[in-house]
Scaffold this motif. Sequence first.
Motif, PDB file in Angstrom:
ATOM      1  N   ALA A   1       0.826  -1.202   0.000  1.00 37.78           N
ATOM      2  CA  ALA A   1       0.000   0.000   0.000  1.00 37.78           C
ATOM      3  C   ALA A   1       0.867   1.261   0.000  1.00 37.78           C
ATOM      4  O   ALA A   1       0.574   2.236  -0.702  1.00 37.78           O
ATOM      5  CB  ALA A   1      -0.932  -0.001   1.209  1.00 37.78           C
ATOM      6  N   ALA A   2       1.941   1.237   0.785  1.00 30.17           N
ATOM      7  CA  ALA A   2       2.839   2.392   0.835  1.00 30.17           C
ATOM      8  C   ALA A   2       3.505   2.621  -0.518  1.00 30.17           C
ATOM      9  O   ALA A   2       3.653   3.769  -0.962  1.00 30.17           O
ATOM     10  CB  ALA A   2       3.889   2.185   1.924  1.00 30.17           C
ATOM     11  N   LEU A   3       3.896   1.545  -1.198  1.00 27.55           N
ATOM     12  CA  LEU A   3       4.514   1.682  -2.512  1.00 27.55           C
ATOM     13  C   LEU A   3       3.566   2.323  -3.512  1.00 27.55           C
ATOM     14  O   LEU A   3       3.978   3.090  -4.387  1.00 27.55           O
ATOM     15  CB  LEU A   3       4.953   0.311  -3.029  1.00 27.55           C
ATOM     16  N   ARG A   4       2.279   2.012  -3.381  1.00 24.69           N
ATOM     17  CA  ARG A   4       1.283   2.513  -4.324  1.00 24.69           C
ATOM     18  C   ARG A   4       0.671   3.843  -3.908  1.00 24.69           C
ATOM     19  O   ARG A   4      -0.061   4.461  -4.685  1.00 24.69           O
ATOM     20  CB  ARG A   4       0.143   1.484  -4.462  1.00 24.69           C
TER      21      ARG A   4
ATOM     22  N   ALA B   1       1.047  -2.779  10.842  1.00 23.38           N
ATOM     23  CA  ALA B   1       1.084  -1.955   9.632  1.00 23.38           C
ATOM     24  C   ALA B   1       1.832  -0.651   9.877  1.00 23.38           C
ATOM     25  O   ALA B   1       2.610  -0.195   9.023  1.00 23.38           O
ATOM     26  CB  ALA B   1      -0.335  -1.665   9.149  1.00 23.38           C
ATOM     27  N   ASP B   2       1.630  -0.056  11.033  1.00 25.61           N
ATOM     28  CA  ASP B   2       2.288   1.213  11.347  1.00 25.61           C
ATOM     29  C   ASP B   2       3.791   1.033  11.505  1.00 25.61           C
ATOM     30  O   ASP B   2       4.568   1.939  11.210  1.00 25.61           O
ATOM     31  CB  ASP B   2       1.690   1.811  12.626  1.00 25.61           C
TER      32      ASP B   2
ATOM     33  N   GLY C   1       2.060   6.212   9.327  1.00 21.52           N
ATOM     34  CA  GLY C   1       1.216   7.223   8.709  1.00 21.52           C
ATOM     35  C   GLY C   1       0.343   6.714   7.581  1.00 21.52           C
ATOM     36  O   GLY C   1      -0.335   7.502   6.913  1.00 21.52           O
ATOM     37  N   LEU C   2       0.320   5.416   7.368  1.00 22.29           N
ATOM     38  CA  LEU C   2      -0.477   4.833   6.294  1.00 22.29           C
ATOM     39  C   LEU C   2      -1.971   5.008   6.577  1.00 22.29           C
ATOM     40  O   LEU C   2      -2.426   4.895   7.713  1.00 22.29           O
ATOM     41  CB  LEU C   2      -0.158   3.343   6.175  1.00 22.29           C
ATOM     42  N   ASP C   3      -2.740   5.307   5.541  1.00 26.44           N
ATOM     43  CA  ASP C   3      -4.198   5.399   5.651  1.00 26.44           C
ATOM     44  C   ASP C   3      -4.758   3.989   5.810  1.00 26.44           C
ATOM     45  O   ASP C   3      -4.628   3.157   4.905  1.00 26.44           O
ATOM     46  CB  ASP C   3      -4.761   6.080   4.402  1.00 26.44           C
TER      47      ASP C   3
END
Length: 293
Positions: free
Chosen positions: A26-29, A76-77, A82-84
């Motif tokens: 998700a972070a990559l995208r 995940a954090d 800071g990921l949504d």
Amino acid sequence: MTKPVVVGLDGSSSSLDAVAAAAHEAALRGAQLRLVHAFGAPPLHALAGGGPPWNPAAAGVRELLDGTLTAAERRADEVAPGLDIARDVTVGDPLTVLEIASRTSALVVVGSRGLNAFGSLLLGSTAAHLAAHGRCPVLVVRGRLNPAGPVLLAVDDAPASEEAVRFAFAEASLRGADLDALHVCRASSPDSYDGPADPPFVTYSESHLREHAEQVLKEALSGPQESHPHVTVRRMPLVGRVRHTLIEASADAQLIVAGARGRGGFTGLLLGSVSQALLHHAHCPVAVVRHKQ
């Protein structure tokens, strides 16, 4: 709008590993991470005996959910601060819920092992079934993680590999990784026989087989390679036992990508023997990309 990355939760350590992989994707995208926890049928003892209707709130489900989701968000954090992150909790068959979620997702991520209990997510062939029937690429987290390794692409000489090739190039680009593209021709010897799913035995010279493998790779990679000129690609035309060779090559990879046929009704026919073998025996995470007809 960027589609979310979905990860299936069941509270197991395997699903937490899937959360870590999904958060990275998700972070990559630059996408939202959607945590999906689905409840199947209630326990049999909750339905037997003519007692009061089963009440999730009274069965400790809320506490279980809070703990599972909180642990997932914390994992995940750690990977992508800071990921949504969005929570999606629903009652229903977990596989059906994830299949529906795959229709509007960029990627669905699951673990290779699940809980053998109420609320379980991955039991037996469920990961393979989801990989065969999902509407978007499915990433099954298994084996060890090697972030320094290449993305490994299993190239088929059928249309089923077209989407897999494009996905593998995109993943290599996002990860800043090299792409190793393999096409393995079965060797003309009885020792190359992997099982009844292999094609009929035909004798060809090894040089002929290697030339064919090189041609398959050239045709499959030329278009996507022009679209991703910054990705370093190694074409690897090989002769040998197909499944054995790919599984062995996955030992040094950070991800292996394979296609699924996308036709028929049975998981085995949809996935094919190579994809099934990778889901069970690969040494790294496996992404299965279904061919869209």
